[in-house]
Design an enzyme around this catalytic site. Sequence first.
Site, short mmCIF file in Angstrom:
data_model
loop_
_atom_site.label_atom_id
_atom_site.label_comp_id
_atom_site.label_asym_id
_atom_site.label_seq_id
_atom_site.Cartn_x
_atom_site.Cartn_y
_atom_site.Cartn_z
CB THR A 13 125.61 -23.43 32.72
OG1 THR A 13 124.75 -22.39 33.17
CG2 THR A 13 126.89 -23.41 33.55
CG ASP A 57 121.00 -17.75 29.49
OD1 ASP A 57 120.00 -18.24 30.06
OD2 ASP A 57 122.01 -17.38 30.09
CB SER A 58 118.05 -22.40 29.33
OG SER A 58 118.27 -22.11 30.69
CB THR A 89 120.14 -25.77 35.00
OG1 THR A 89 120.69 -24.51 35.40
CG2 THR A 89 121.27 -26.76 34.75
CG ASP A 90 118.31 -20.43 34.55
OD1 ASP A 90 118.68 -20.97 35.62
OD2 ASP A 90 118.77 -19.36 34.12
CB THR A 277 99.46 -27.67 45.50
OG1 THR A 277 99.95 -27.14 46.75
CG2 THR A 277 100.40 -28.76 45.03
CD GLN A 278 100.97 -20.51 46.07
OE1 GLN A 278 101.77 -20.17 46.94
NE2 GLN A 278 99.92 -19.77 45.75
#
Length: 342
Positions: A13, A57-58, A89-90, A277-278
């Site tokens: 971005t 694009d990341s 940032t993705d 862990t989630q």
Amino acid sequence: MSSQVLILYTGGTIGMVQTEQGLAPASGLEARIKQAMGASLADLPSFDVIELNPLIDSANITPNNWTELVSTLATHWQDYEGFIILHGTDTMAYTTSALSFMLGACDKNVLVTGSQIPLGMNRSDATSNLQAALSLACSHPITDVSLVFDGKLMRGNRVQKVSSGRFKAFTTPNDELLGEIAIDMQLHFDRMLKKSPTTDTLSMSEKALTFQEGAVAVLMLHPSQPISIYQSILNDDNCKAIVLMTYGAGNVPDKNTDFLDFLMQTSLRNKIVINLTQCMHGGVSQGAYAAGSVLSERKVLSGYDMTLEAAFCKLHFLLAQGNSYNDIQEKWDTNICNEFSA
């Protein structure tokens, strides 16, 4: 060396421009940086910009791109005092994690930053993030591959993206900040990775590992899981390791015979399984509950309080080094670069 800092622009971005198809990475970023930052550049280190070709694009980042980044750093390592990587940032947390394992404790600063709004657009955070990164790039020794974002300096393998719509896009849920860049700059050198010259004998070029695409899978547990998922992972010979995203403190459906058989088959087929862990905060306590104790019996390894991105990249890193199933079983608990809380 004509400039102090090298900026590597990967895409993302921060350097995007508006096109008919929407925002897309665009070349010519150095001129746009100088135009946007104007007179403030007089108080910051001089820099050169290298743009990777092609810009991406990341969302399209793969492990091969991590290799390309380290190879580029290696080529220019002796020419600059510090390095800044501009990234989307993705998947930024994946790249910062991967680089932290590949580079270890750095003798030159390697900082990653980006933005939520492109450089030069109204209300963009790009200028402040880039100014902060430049102010840190060669003024203070930062041994960790780090993320500079929204006035925070964060350890690269402890960050997660938590917002798609706020400037405070990243956090380190289980780690303290390495620094804050506000009116006064505060850096916590005691929290940074300690150099170990006796163990890190590789040259920069040797750190550009070749990764195996598709070697690590992520399996998010949820109620009523399709059993076809288990079989597809087991049948994929290219898949060598699995990050298992479990409930709470590391609990699994221990009454589900299909799932238990899947775990048994992973060990029989020499596929490493990591229990993670989630939950954003905290880690796994494997065996604290009966519903989690079954994991240790099937050679599932604890992911402690690591992020998904860090666990995923650590597995890729260990596999790329040529470690076998048994090697990783032995080495997994080693805290390589402060990726989990001791």
